[in-house]
Write a protein that holds these residues in place. Structure first.
Motif, PDB file in Angstrom:
ATOM      1  N   SER A   1       4.273 -14.849   1.834  1.00 49.38           N
ATOM      2  CA  SER A   1       4.327 -14.338   3.200  1.00 49.38           C
ATOM      3  C   SER A   1       5.494 -14.920   3.976  1.00 49.38           C
ATOM      4  CB  SER A   1       3.013 -14.611   3.909  1.00 49.38           C
ATOM      5  OG  SER A   1       2.644 -15.943   3.699  1.00 49.38           O
TER       6      SER A   1
ATOM      7  N   ASP B   1      10.447  -8.961   1.340  1.00 46.42           N
ATOM      8  CA  ASP B   1      10.485  -8.290   2.638  1.00 46.42           C
ATOM      9  C   ASP B   1      10.869  -6.819   2.495  1.00 46.42           C
ATOM     10  OD1 ASP B   1       9.772 -10.586   3.956  1.00 46.42           O
ATOM     11  OD2 ASP B   1      11.842 -11.227   4.279  1.00 46.42           O
TER      12      ASP B   1
ATOM     13  N   ARG C   1       7.952  -4.705   0.788  1.00 51.49           N
ATOM     14  CA  ARG C   1       6.849  -4.454   1.715  1.00 51.49           C
ATOM     15  C   ARG C   1       7.065  -3.223   2.567  1.00 51.49           C
ATOM     16  NH1 ARG C   1       6.027 -10.330   4.247  1.00 51.49           N
ATOM     17  NH2 ARG C   1       5.459 -11.303   2.282  1.00 51.49           N
TER      18      ARG C   1
ATOM     19  N   ALA D   1       1.142  -1.268   4.915  1.00 55.08           N
ATOM     20  CA  ALA D   1       0.958  -2.708   5.089  1.00 55.08           C
ATOM     21  C   ALA D   1      -0.386  -3.207   4.552  1.00 55.08           C
ATOM     22  CB  ALA D   1       1.102  -3.064   6.559  1.00 55.08           C
ATOM     23  N   GLN D   2      -1.431  -2.443   4.781  1.00 51.19           N
ATOM     24  CA  GLN D   2      -2.755  -2.976   4.429  1.00 51.19           C
ATOM     25  C   GLN D   2      -3.089  -2.875   2.949  1.00 51.19           C
ATOM     26  OE1 GLN D   2      -2.143  -1.225   7.060  1.00 51.19           O
ATOM     27  NE2 GLN D   2      -2.916  -2.336   8.824  1.00 51.19           N
TER      28      GLN D   2
ATOM     29  N   ARG E   1      -1.442  -4.519   0.896  1.00 46.85           N
ATOM     30  CA  ARG E   1      -1.319  -5.923   0.532  1.00 46.85           C
ATOM     31  C   ARG E   1      -2.589  -6.630   0.947  1.00 46.85           C
ATOM     32  NH1 ARG E   1       2.438  -7.831   3.943  1.00 46.85           N
ATOM     33  NH2 ARG E   1       2.480  -9.765   2.779  1.00 46.85           N
TER      34      ARG E   1
ATOM     35  N   SER F   1       3.536   3.401  12.480  1.00 50.46           N
ATOM     36  CA  SER F   1       2.745   2.191  12.615  1.00 50.46           C
ATOM     37  C   SER F   1       1.576   2.353  13.576  1.00 50.46           C
ATOM     38  CB  SER F   1       3.652   1.059  13.089  1.00 50.46           C
ATOM     39  OG  SER F   1       4.309   1.476  14.267  1.00 50.46           O
TER      40      SER F   1
ATOM     41  N   SER G   1      -5.187   1.910   9.672  1.00 49.44           N
ATOM     42  CA  SER G   1      -4.727   1.550   8.331  1.00 49.44           C
ATOM     43  C   SER G   1      -5.204   2.558   7.294  1.00 49.44           C
ATOM     44  CB  SER G   1      -5.192   0.146   7.980  1.00 49.44           C
ATOM     45  OG  SER G   1      -6.588   0.059   8.115  1.00 49.44           O
TER      46      SER G   1
ATOM     47  N   SER H   1      10.601   4.143   9.791  1.00 46.53           N
ATOM     48  CA  SER H   1      10.065   3.654   8.520  1.00 46.53           C
ATOM     49  C   SER H   1       9.657   4.796   7.597  1.00 46.53           C
ATOM     50  CB  SER H   1       8.885   2.721   8.761  1.00 46.53           C
ATOM     51  OG  SER H   1       7.853   3.435   9.388  1.00 46.53           O
TER      52      SER H   1
END
Ligand code: ADP
Ligand code: ZN
Length: 732
Positions: free
Chosen positions: A10, A92, A95, A100-101, A103, A275, A279, A302
């Motif tokens: 992280s 980085d 990812r 994101a979730q 992970r 974003s 999630s 993104s």
């Protein structure tokens, strides 16, 4: 087999590849591995026969995290490119490519029970096997016979649990688990799609784009020239050929509108990535693209990483917008990333704007982008008439208010005619600062070198940089006097003033404060579109993209607010802003008016903006850039040093600066500029900020950039963070 794995740590600076043993994994799969005696997630980036390490000491991969490769070979290539180009850590970059979730296993597919008939018999036969008075059961099997498999929750709601249970017992129906996708913005219904007959200019644009499937295009079309229709037609054609497309818009606030148009036309093949989604929604939309259930991705920057197969086009709307350049780690430039992805996929890249960035327009002039022009508005309406209000004169005449006489008059006229107005001000909150009239003390954030903004709604002072909020002051902490003056006016106060001036008129406000919940952007805009309010007051959020037919007046309250920065991008940004805001006016039948309030009416930027003369502005500004060798004639690199203690930052800065001076002495003609200094924003989020600014020649980038990056990688003091930015949008 040996697998090279990027361990997903992280934090920290570790950016190394570690080898593990395993069998049967695909490159790009996320796996669980043992790292430093902890189970850690990682990404397989390579598969090989041998290792440079002692093979007997390699550890075994524990297990895969998904039963598919989350990252495609294409995206791995992109990762490699971004890593080198922007000096990023592998972890980085990777990812960015997954929700994101995913992970930490924080999101899963949603499964539900589905029911279908368990027999091949005809409906008559099935019904005959049921009692005549078992109405619910009879209705249920009939329904299933006609409609096929259905979610059991739907059936329960319609026919009751008992009927379903009874049929299951009789073995007439069976259930199975299915994966259901969560859909964002379900309430944005797919209305009826009405195809516009393309105008000649639009048709020409579409034909030009489609004539070169690997082309690079800049669509320069004035506001209201119908660029969106061009994008949609290009997408339609490519999707019909089985290709996927990515449609980027600069801000989350613009996605609902684009999503609506795309869904109207392409239905469920559209997936939204940004974003602001939950999630689960985000994960499902990503999976739909990955599995090929959806071919069109729409979103803010993104979404350029959308896992689309067989990519045919990437389209970037409002390409000049600063939000396409990520200004926090991992930093990247969306159009460069898009260009790379398009190249790998033999896809085309289409960028559109009414005010192209100077860099793009220059590239078009150099023949690197193909320029397509749409100089007229769809409805043949002239561009709005811009009236400049010289606020110096207003002050001299004794008008100390925020509204010039001409703006007040135009507002009254607009409201009387039953039209709508938008007022634009680049400052949210009530006013920008609170100053003690006795000693001149100004309230500042404890953690940032930023003055606090007064917020009336909760009577607090807030830092717009880090978000920290403070009690309102009743006494000056410095001299104990209790007389304060409030600085420049913010959106909230403008609304209050309007309410006083026009008590019967409904006013809406849109800024970062009123749009904190997920779907509030859409709600405010929809209310305004429906005519529930006559005036919309907002920050730059209302400047771009939106299309409100009833708006005939736009007021720019602080036309020169962003003009007086030392930043070389300030004029370009101001020009774009004023033109974009002005473009909101008069998009329907009535000619629009814009009132531009300024204290520097003679500034060339505002003169060109008032005439909406992009080319005039471009020619003027590009000459200045050339003379001062600013981008696009050079490349700016900023190395940022931040840390809670000042001393180690300064030491680190000095050391790296010395090394760069050495480098400069080897390439004296390629370094146009090299200096070290405190950042204009001296402290932020409780950290001191220092920077080295470098300006190098355009054709030395390939050679010098790796060497500059190497300097950044040198020995580091603890407590100092170093980051590098190429051509940063923000030099604060
Ligand atoms: P831009 O993105 O260039 O500012 P838009 O794409 O928002 O412009 O188009 C402006 C308006 O014109 C929209 O309301 C759109 O529906 C309408 N429009 C676009 N193309 C056509 C056309 N060919 N015929 C009629 N109306 C059109
Ligand atoms: Zn702060």
């Amino acid at each position: 087999m040996i697998y090279s794995v990027i361990v997903d740590l992280s934090a920290g600076e570790v950016d190394r590849i570690f080898d593990y043993k395993g069998e049967g994994y695909e490159v790009g799969t996320r796996v669980l591995v043992n790292f430093a005696n902890r189970e850690t997630e990682g990404y397989i980036v390579e598969k090989k026969e041998t290792t440079d390490y002692d093979e007997s000491k390699l550890k075994q991969i524990i297990r895969p995290l998904e039963n598919f490769a989350a990252i495609s070979p294409e995206m791995l290539e992109l990762g490699r490119f971004m890593r080198q180009e922007y000096h990023l850590r592998w972890a980085d970059v990777l990812r960015l490519f997954i929700p994101a979730q995913m992970r930490g296993n924080r999101v899963k597919s949603l499964t539900k029970q589905q029911v279908c008939l368990a027999t091949q018999d005809s409906l008559d036969v099935i019904l005959n096997s049921l009692k005549p008075n078992a109405t619910m059961q009879r209705d249920l099997v009939t329904f299933l016979y006609l409609n096929g498999a259905t979610l059991s929750e739907t059936l329960n709601a319609e026919f009751g649990n008992a009927a379903l249970r009874a049929l299951k017992q009789k073995g007439l129906v069976q259930t199975q688990e299915i994966v259901v996708r969560r859909t964002p913005y379900k309430n944005i219904r797919t209305g009826k799609f009405q195809k516009h007959e393309l105008l000649a200019e639009q048709q020409n644009a579409v034909d030009t784009v489609l004539s070169d499937r690997q082309g690079r295009f800049l669509l320069y079309g004035v506001t209201g020239s119908g660029k969106t229709e061009v994008y949609l037609t290009v997408i339609e054609k490519l999707v019909a050929e089985g290709k996927g497309c990515i449609m980027l818009v600069p801000e989350i606030s613009l996605t609902p509108n684009m999503l609506r148009q795309l869904r109207e036309r392409f239905g469920d093949t559209v997936a939204l990535l940004h974003s602001g989604l939950s999630s689960g929604e985000r994960y499902d939309e990503w999976l739909r693209l990955k599995e090929g259930e959806a071919q069109i991705a729409v979103g803010a920057r993104s979404a350029v990483f959308a896992p689309i197969k067989n990519l045919g086009a990437i389209i970037i709307d409002e390409e000049h917008d600063g939000s396409y350049i990520s200004d926090f780690n991992p930093r990247y430039n969306t159009s460069e990333v898009a260009d790379f992805r398009a190249r790998q996929n033999n896809a085309l890249l289409l960028m559109g704007s009414a005010t192209p960035s100077l860099g793009s327009f220059y590239a078009a002039k150099q023949g690197k982008l193909k320029l397509i022009e749409m100089p007229e508005r769809i409805n043949k309406q002239p561009l709005p008439h811009v009236e400049i209000a010289d606020m110096r004169l207003e002050t001299r005449r004794g008008n100390k208010g925020i509204f010039s006489e001409v703006l007040k008059q135009r507002l009254s006229e607009t409201l009387a005619a039953g039209n709508q107005a938008m007022l634009f001000l680049n400052r949210r909150g009530y006013s920008s600062f609170l100053m003690c009239t006795k000693c001149g003390y100004v309230a500042k954030c404890d953690d940032c070198d930023v003055t606090l903004t007064v917020h009336r709604e909760d009577n607090r002072l807030k830092c717009h940089y880090c978000g920290k909020s403070y009690y309102m002051l009743d006494k000056c902490p410095n001299c104990k006097a209790s007389s304060f003056r409030q600085g420049k006016i913010g959106t909230q106060q403008v609304v209050e003033l309007l309410n006083k001036m026009f008590p019967d008129v409904k006013v809406l406000r849109m800024d970062a404060d009123t749009t904190q919940t997920k779907e509030s952007h859409g709600r405010i805009l929809e209310q305004f579109r429906q005519g529930e309010a006559q005036i919309l007051v907002g920050t730059q959020m209302i400047a771009k993209g939106h299309d409100f037919p009833k708006v005939t007046l736009v007021g720019i309250l602080d036309g020169d607010q962003s003009l007086h920065h030392e930043d070389y991008l300030a004029t370009e940004r101001t020009f774009q802003l004023v033109t974009q805001v002005a473009g909101r006016s008069g998009r329907d039948k009535d000619v629009g008016t814009v009132v531009l309030q300024t204290y520097t009416p003679e500034h060339y930027c505002l003169r060109f903006a008032a005439k909406q003369d992009y080319v005039g502005f471009y020619n003027w500004e590009i000459n200045l850039r050339k003379a001062a060798s600013f981008p696009p004639f050079s490349e700016i690199v900023r190395i940022l040093f931040t840390g809670e203690k000042e001393k180690p930052c300064i030491d680190q800065l000095t050391e790296q600066y010395a090394e760069l001076c050495n480098l400069k002495s080897k390439y004296p003609s390629d370094f146009y500029y090299l200096d070290k200094m405190r950042c204009p924003l001296k402290r932020a989020e409780n950290k001191y900020r220092f920077q080295i600014l470098i300006k190098i020649s355009k054709n030395s980038v390939q050679q010098l950039l790796p060497q500059i990056y190497a300097v950044c990688d040198g020995k580091k003091r603890s407590g100092v963070q170093i980051s590098v930015e190429r051509n940063p949008q923000n030099l604060a």
